[in-house]
Design an enzyme around this catalytic site. Sequence first.
Site, PDB file in Angstrom:
ATOM      1  N   GLY A   1       0.818  -1.212   0.000  1.00  0.00           N
ATOM      2  CA  GLY A   1       0.000   0.000   0.000  1.00  0.00           C
ATOM      3  C   GLY A   1       0.853   1.264   0.000  1.00  0.00           C
ATOM      4  N   SER A   2       0.165   2.397  -0.150  1.00  0.00           N
ATOM      5  CA  SER A   2       0.880   3.664  -0.321  1.00  0.00           C
ATOM      6  C   SER A   2       1.555   4.138   0.966  1.00  0.00           C
ATOM      7  CB  SER A   2      -0.084   4.732  -0.847  1.00  0.00           C
ATOM      8  OG  SER A   2      -1.208   4.837   0.002  1.00  0.00           O
ATOM      9  N   THR A   3       0.983   3.806   2.135  1.00  0.00           N
ATOM     10  CA  THR A   3       1.617   4.222   3.397  1.00  0.00           C
ATOM     11  C   THR A   3       2.904   3.424   3.599  1.00  0.00           C
ATOM     12  OG1 THR A   3      -0.642   4.474   4.206  1.00  0.00           O
ATOM     13  CG2 THR A   3       1.116   4.739   5.818  1.00  0.00           C
TER      14      THR A   3
ATOM     15  N   ASP B   1       2.607  -2.805   8.419  1.00  0.00           N
ATOM     16  CA  ASP B   1       1.668  -2.734   7.302  1.00  0.00           C
ATOM     17  C   ASP B   1       0.705  -1.555   7.494  1.00  0.00           C
ATOM     18  OD1 ASP B   1       0.408  -3.401   4.960  1.00  0.00           O
ATOM     19  OD2 ASP B   1      -0.034  -5.468   5.526  1.00  0.00           O
ATOM     20  N   GLY B   2      -0.036  -1.241   6.458  1.00  0.00           N
ATOM     21  CA  GLY B   2      -1.091  -0.236   6.539  1.00  0.00           C
ATOM     22  C   GLY B   2      -2.422  -0.919   6.797  1.00  0.00           C
TER      23      GLY B   2
ATOM     24  N   LYS C   1      -8.235  -4.880   5.930  1.00  0.00           N
ATOM     25  CA  LYS C   1      -7.153  -4.664   4.980  1.00  0.00           C
ATOM     26  C   LYS C   1      -7.542  -5.304   3.649  1.00  0.00           C
ATOM     27  CE  LYS C   1      -3.084  -5.536   6.301  1.00  0.00           C
ATOM     28  NZ  LYS C   1      -2.728  -4.432   5.397  1.00  0.00           N
ATOM     29  N   GLY C   2      -6.694  -5.094   2.650  1.00  0.00           N
ATOM     30  CA  GLY C   2      -6.930  -5.777   1.382  1.00  0.00           C
ATOM     31  C   GLY C   2      -7.430  -4.872   0.277  1.00  0.00           C
ATOM     32  N   GLY C   3      -7.445  -3.540   0.548  1.00  0.00           N
ATOM     33  CA  GLY C   3      -7.823  -2.603  -0.514  1.00  0.00           C
ATOM     34  C   GLY C   3      -6.933  -2.818  -1.734  1.00  0.00           C
TER      35      GLY C   3
ATOM     36  N   GLU D   1      -0.337 -10.702   3.304  1.00  0.00           N
ATOM     37  CA  GLU D   1      -0.163  -9.824   4.476  1.00  0.00           C
ATOM     38  C   GLU D   1      -0.497 -10.576   5.764  1.00  0.00           C
ATOM     39  OE1 GLU D   1      -1.246  -5.608   2.253  1.00  0.00           O
ATOM     40  OE2 GLU D   1      -2.794  -6.647   3.348  1.00  0.00           O
TER      41      GLU D   1
HETATM   42  C1  5RP Z   1      -3.272  -3.814   0.809  1.00  0.00           C
HETATM   43  C2  5RP Z   1      -3.578  -3.262   2.157  1.00  0.00           C
HETATM   44  C3  5RP Z   1      -3.089  -1.903   2.477  1.00  0.00           C
HETATM   45  O1  5RP Z   1      -2.329  -1.947   3.637  1.00  0.00           O
HETATM   46  C4  5RP Z   1      -4.290  -1.023   2.680  1.00  0.00           C
HETATM   47  O2  5RP Z   1      -5.090  -1.081   1.514  1.00  0.00           O
HETATM   48  C5  5RP Z   1      -3.888   0.426   2.960  1.00  0.00           C
HETATM   49  O3  5RP Z   1      -3.328   0.993   1.817  1.00  0.00           O
HETATM   50  P1  5RP Z   1      -2.886   2.521   1.765  1.00  0.00           P
HETATM   51  O4  5RP Z   1      -1.725   2.681   2.691  1.00  0.00           O
HETATM   52  O5  5RP Z   1      -2.516   2.747   0.319  1.00  0.00           O
HETATM   53  O6  5RP Z   1      -4.057   3.362   2.175  1.00  0.00           O
HETATM   54  O7  5RP Z   1      -4.194  -3.886   2.967  1.00  0.00           O
HETATM   55  O8  5RP Z   1      -3.873  -5.069   0.620  1.00  0.00           O
END
Ligand code: 5RP
Length: 218
Positions: free
Chosen positions: A28-30, A80-81, A93-95, A102
């Site tokens: 993810g972006s974070t 993780d984010g 999670k899982g976006g 993960e």
């Molecule tokens: C990916 C995830 C990411 O951690 C979650 O989607 C957050 O992403 P972002 O930091 O871009 O908001 O679970 O499967």
Amino acid sequence: MANDLKMKVANAVFETLNPNDIIGIGAGSTVKCLVDLMIEKQFSAKGLVVACPDLSQQFMDAGFEVIPANSVRHIDVYVDGADQIIESRCCLKGGGGRQTMEKLLANMAKSFIVMVDESKWSNRLGKNIPVSIEVLPEARSFVARQCVLLGGQPVYRQGYKTMHNNDIIDVYDLPLAEPLALEDKLNGIIGIVGHGLFAYCRPNEVFISMGNGIRRLN
Ligand code: 5RP
């Protein structure tokens, strides 16, 4: 603004990393903000295990060694984010569709850290955010029907394949008031490869980037 908050929280987590640890990195972006920092500062960990192929490639392009999950007994700290998190530290999670990998790395870790900006903080799990479910392609319709029986509204993530070549169903409105009970039910449905409800495996510590600083929750 959101990017600024992501950078700030990544910085705060970076300060806690220990070079003697095997570190797990999510997706993810974070998390990418953290990866950029680790590369910029040439942070050399005892080992690096990475959930996301793109971030893994970024590390390798920068000359870092990435270890396959199968080659380590455990991860010391997994970072993780999340898409949504509540006070009890249960999260969704899982976006980005990486939830199965993960969750594997989070389960392998002695310590699991989630870092988010304040937009991910919620007083109710599942508010406008689905439970993302990775399914075997052949099981997509069956799993969707099981989710409807649980009260959910499944939406097929069309045109998307996971890194394991599976499909994703994003399920809205599942009964998340008792996250452990829902996780038990989801874990029992054949055809689900992994899902983004982290209730049993919830972070030991959460870093939240607020407008006025970093809140730590454990
Ligand atoms: C990916 C995830 C990411 O951690 C979650 O989607 C957050 O992403 P972002 O930091 O871009 O908001 O679970 O499967």
